[in-house]
Write a protein that holds these residues in place. Structure first.
Motif, PDB file in Angstrom:
ATOM      1  N   ARG A 168     -31.375  15.097  26.674  1.00 42.02           N
ATOM      2  CA  ARG A 168     -30.791  15.492  27.957  1.00 42.02           C
ATOM      3  C   ARG A 168     -31.857  16.164  28.817  1.00 42.02           C
ATOM      4  O   ARG A 168     -31.993  15.887  30.010  1.00 42.02           O
ATOM      5  N   TRP A 201     -33.114  15.054  32.557  1.00 38.44           N
ATOM      6  CA  TRP A 201     -33.128  15.954  33.713  1.00 38.44           C
ATOM      7  C   TRP A 201     -34.528  15.983  34.355  1.00 38.44           C
ATOM      8  O   TRP A 201     -34.658  15.975  35.569  1.00 38.44           O
ATOM      9  N   LEU A 243     -33.614  16.708  37.948  1.00 37.97           N
ATOM     10  CA  LEU A 243     -32.379  17.501  37.955  1.00 37.97           C
ATOM     11  C   LEU A 243     -32.558  18.840  37.240  1.00 37.97           C
ATOM     12  O   LEU A 243     -31.658  19.679  37.273  1.00 37.97           O
ATOM     13  N   ALA A 302     -26.294  18.585  41.529  1.00 39.62           N
ATOM     14  CA  ALA A 302     -26.368  18.691  40.070  1.00 39.62           C
ATOM     15  C   ALA A 302     -27.314  19.811  39.663  1.00 39.62           C
ATOM     16  O   ALA A 302     -27.034  20.578  38.738  1.00 39.62           O
ATOM     17  N   SER A 362     -23.951  12.940  25.975  1.00 37.31           N
ATOM     18  CA  SER A 362     -23.282  11.737  26.478  1.00 37.31           C
ATOM     19  C   SER A 362     -22.934  10.754  25.367  1.00 37.31           C
ATOM     20  O   SER A 362     -22.161   9.825  25.586  1.00 37.31           O
ATOM     21  N   ALA A 417     -23.243  16.205  34.845  1.00 43.08           N
ATOM     22  CA  ALA A 417     -24.710  16.126  34.754  1.00 43.08           C
ATOM     23  C   ALA A 417     -25.208  16.419  33.335  1.00 43.08           C
ATOM     24  O   ALA A 417     -26.357  16.139  33.005  1.00 43.08           O
ATOM     25  N   LEU A 439     -22.603   7.117  38.597  1.00 44.75           N
ATOM     26  CA  LEU A 439     -23.287   8.184  37.858  1.00 44.75           C
ATOM     27  C   LEU A 439     -23.390   7.901  36.364  1.00 44.75           C
ATOM     28  O   LEU A 439     -24.311   8.377  35.709  1.00 44.75           O
ATOM     29  N   GLU A 498     -26.617   6.421  35.575  1.00 42.71           N
ATOM     30  CA  GLU A 498     -27.770   7.306  35.775  1.00 42.71           C
ATOM     31  C   GLU A 498     -27.771   8.502  34.833  1.00 42.71           C
ATOM     32  O   GLU A 498     -28.804   8.891  34.306  1.00 42.71           O
ATOM     33  N   TRP A 499     -26.598   9.131  34.659  1.00 46.87           N
ATOM     34  CA  TRP A 499     -26.552  10.419  33.932  1.00 46.87           C
ATOM     35  C   TRP A 499     -25.828  10.328  32.586  1.00 46.87           C
ATOM     36  O   TRP A 499     -25.822  11.296  31.831  1.00 46.87           O
TER      37      TRP A 499
END
Ligand code: BF8
Length: 687
Positions: free
Chosen positions: A210, A214, A219, A251, A581, A606, A633, A636-637
């Motif tokens: 993660r 980011w 992010l 985010a 995720s 996010a 999203l 992407e995330w």
């Protein structure tokens, strides 16, 4: 008595229109907000005490939020994020086109519906992140004073947690004393707010994958204040006009809340006041007592209320209360301040967000003591109908007409004693009839992620292994975080409870915070016995074996950071992927209303979580932007937003997401436990 402004009540049977996701957006996505056709207390709340008090308020012709929700419709253009008031050429209204082929409306400056919806959304994130983070800053300031020994009564209560946070901050714990460590941790936490470069220290606690994402997507939050200020800059007229770019900065600001301000609040509060462990408590307006001095502490920061707990138990104060004719002093909490002192001291909770006015209507509340956030200004006009003293305590949150008794951070016990004494002085001024609903419920609370770790514990050491194994084995299908507010535009507590019961039935364990946790407490979901009553057989078996309730109360809204830590611990334990995720998990806020909830939702998304909100969604005026949040999203995330007003449909979508993740992990075929009979055994042996 205050004017009711109320329409005549009806039969209370009409329901609200329910809708979900993108499909219905072409009609009116906020239609759920436009049906002020429910009447009668039963249709406003499923909480019996609340129903009784709504009727009582109506009898006394007192205006409450429930009545105002009927008489005042929300602005449909504002509700869907289509109103731009970021400059004085507007406000510009850009609702979606009604006719096929009609050119899309833009603002005077040419801002598209996507830009306007994204800017409005981003500003909600900025406000929410600022609220949580300013709470965190307040805690860090008091923590530092306490660490230096400058606050009588405050110090380091949980040394273990101090050492853990010091290690997380990269400090040399072997060569520093406790006081030195505490001062350093306080200074470093405070510096996180003004940090200009680098990365937030707690963000480095997230799973490595993660963190890499980011960094790759820009992010990773730098300083907390910096991200919020930059977001406000970018949403100013004529700055960032690319909805994806705005969403990314939103985010960064949201992550600086979840992995920054909120986490600082949680961790430092734990060090100062103790990390919660399971404790019994009770909840609902029935905790108020007719013959005692009733004080409710309401808001979010436990800095003063911790000392009000001490002051309310002071024999001198009890003596004073008896002199005034009371049997004692009864302290209760409301909203997240309630969660804080419940989790650490077992102080009862009087109710959640939509019950604050009703607590005053009981006629027995001698002082409503508020700190910051979620305090309705209407409490003042209702308090005037009774003897209740509304006392504000923070210089950041005064209420016109209320008595202000400012929290002196150098001497909290003295401020607390003065406040308790003011409530006692007020006791003899009670007028009129007391009306206290008898409803209360027992609950077991206090599930910090450390406690979950300990309770689930392996034989020789605390570990998330048993939880992971039960998820992999299929007894627990997945994990849901159900959090957030009450919203007077839907039936009080109902959506939380319908959703959560459906998840439990499907073997999904629920982590909860905020007003959602209180809804669960009132409905009897926070006791171990709830497992047999509400859960599928797999989850019930696990809960019964460990003695856990199937819904774990993890604290206040800043304590959503505990959910992030628990999710991270599950990832790090292994076997369920290498990022948040990947987990068979989902989040929801079915009755959200505050900007803080939007910030929480965005930091969960996010962080890789599928997150569903109910009641209404603030961007539906732009189909393109909403599709980006709901679908774009994910690519992407790894996490994305969704909106579903019907709680059963919400449960179905969350479970479908959990199953999707189980499939991706290769654990979709639940491995049922096979109990061998003698014939099967013989067959096996002879094979
Ligand atoms: O922070 S859940 S109504 S009380 S905002 Fe407010 Fe919402 Fe309740 Fe706690 Ni959170």
């Amino acid at each position: 008595m205050a004017d009711t402004g109320r329409k005549k009540s009806g039969d209370g049977t009409a329901g609200k229109k329910k809708m979900s996701g993108l499909k219905e957006m072409s009609g009116n996505a906020n239609a759920a907000l436009e049906t002020p056709d429910i009447k009668g207390a039963e249709a406003k709340s499923v909480c019996k005490a609340t129903q009784k008090m709504i009727r009582r308020a109506e009898e006394l012709q007192i205006s409450t939020v429930f009545g105002r929700a009927e008489s005042m419709k929300p602005c449909p253009i504002g509700a869907e994020g289509s109103c731009c008031k970021n400059c004085a050429m507007g406000p510009c209204r850009v609702p979606p086109s009604k006719k096929e082929g009609e050119p899309a409306k833009v603002g005077l400056c040419g801002a598209s519906a996507e830009t306007i919806a994204a800017r409005n959304f981003a500003r909600m994130v900025a406000a929410g992140s600022a609220a949580h983070s300013d709470h965190g800053r307040g805690v860090a300031e008091v923590f530092l004073l306490a660490a230096k020994g400058e606050i009588p009564g405050y110090g380091v209560k949980d040394v273990q947690k101090l050492l853990q946070v010091a290690l997380d901050f990269g400090l040399d714990v072997e060569h520093m004393g406790i006081k030195e460590l505490a001062v350093k941790v306080g200074e470093m936490a405070l510096a996180e707010f003004g940090r200009q470069e680098g990365e937030l220290l707690f963000a480095r606690m997230a799973p490595l994958k993660r963190q890499e994402l980011w960094r790759k997507l820009n992010l990773m939050p730098r300083g907390i204040d910096r991200e919020v200020v930059e977001l406000m800059h970018r949403t100013h007229m004529g700055v960032d006009q690319d909805y994806k770019n705005l969403t990314a900065q939103a985010a960064r600001a949201a992550l600086s809340d979840g992995w920054g301000g909120s986490m600082i609040a949680t961790e430092l509060q734990d060090i100062m006041f103790g990390t919660p462990v399971p404790i019994k408590g009770s909840i609902n307006l029935g905790v108020l007592k007719e013959d005692e001095v009733n004080i409710i502490v309401h808001g979010h920061e436990p800095l003063l209320s911790e000392m009000i707990v001490v002051a309310a138990q002071d024999p001198e104060m009890t003596k004073l209360a008896r002199e005034k004719g009371a049997q004692g002093i009864n302290l209760a909490g409301m909203c997240c301040t309630a969660n804080e002192i419940l989790m650490r001291h077992g102080i009862p909770i009087a109710g959640n967000f939509l019950q604050q006015e009703l607590a005053i209507v009981t006629g027995v509340l001698d002082a409503m003591v508020v700190d910051v956030q979620c305090e309705m200004q209407s409490m003042h006009s209702i308090a005037k109908c009774f003897h209740t003293e509304l006392i504000t305590t923070s210089p950041k949150a005064k209420i016109e007409g209320a008595r202000h008794m400012q929290f002196d951070e150098h001497d909290p016990i003295n401020t607390a004693k003065k406040i308790v004494a003011a409530a006692i002085e007020n006791f003899p001024r009670r007028t009129g009839e007391a009306f206290i609903p008898s409803d209360t419920n027992d609950m077991v609370v206090g599930f910090s992620h450390e406690t979950i770790n300990y309770l689930l514990g392996g034989t020789f050491r605390s570990s998330y292994r048993p939880l992971n194994d039960n998820i992999i084995g299929g007894r627990i299908r997945g994990i849901a975080g159900v959090v957030g507010c009450n919203n007077a535009r839907t039936v009080h507590d109902s959506d939380h409870l319908v959703l959560i019961k459906e998840l439990l039935k499907n073997d999904v364990i629920v982590l909860t915070t905020g007003c959602s946790a209180m809804a669960c407490g009132k409905a009897g979901l926070l006791v171990p016995e709830a497992a047999a009553k509400y859960c599928g057989s797999g989850l019930a078996e696990v809960c019964e074996a460990v003695g856990l309730p199937p819904v774990l109360h993890m604290g206040s809204c800043v304590d959503n950071s505990r959910i992030l830590m628990a999710a991270t611990a599950v990832v790090k334990e292994g076997g369920l992927g290498d990022d948040i995720s990947d987990l068979p998990a989902a989040g929801a806020a079915p009755e959200w209303m505050s900007e803080k909830a939007i910030s929480i939702g965005h930091y969960f998304v996010a962080s890789g979580v599928y997150t569903v909100f109910g009641t209404t969604f603030p961007t539906t005026g732009s189909r393109i932007y909403t599709e980006y949040l709901f679908k774009g999203l994910e690519e992407e995330w790894g996490g994305m937003w969704d909106f579903v007003a019907d709680p059963l449909e919400m449960a179905r979508k969350m479970i479908a997401h959990i199953d999707k993740k189980r499939k991706a992990l290769g654990i979709d075929k639940a491995r049922e436990r096979v109990l061998y009979d003698m014939a099967m055994r013989r067959e096996l042996e002879s094979a």
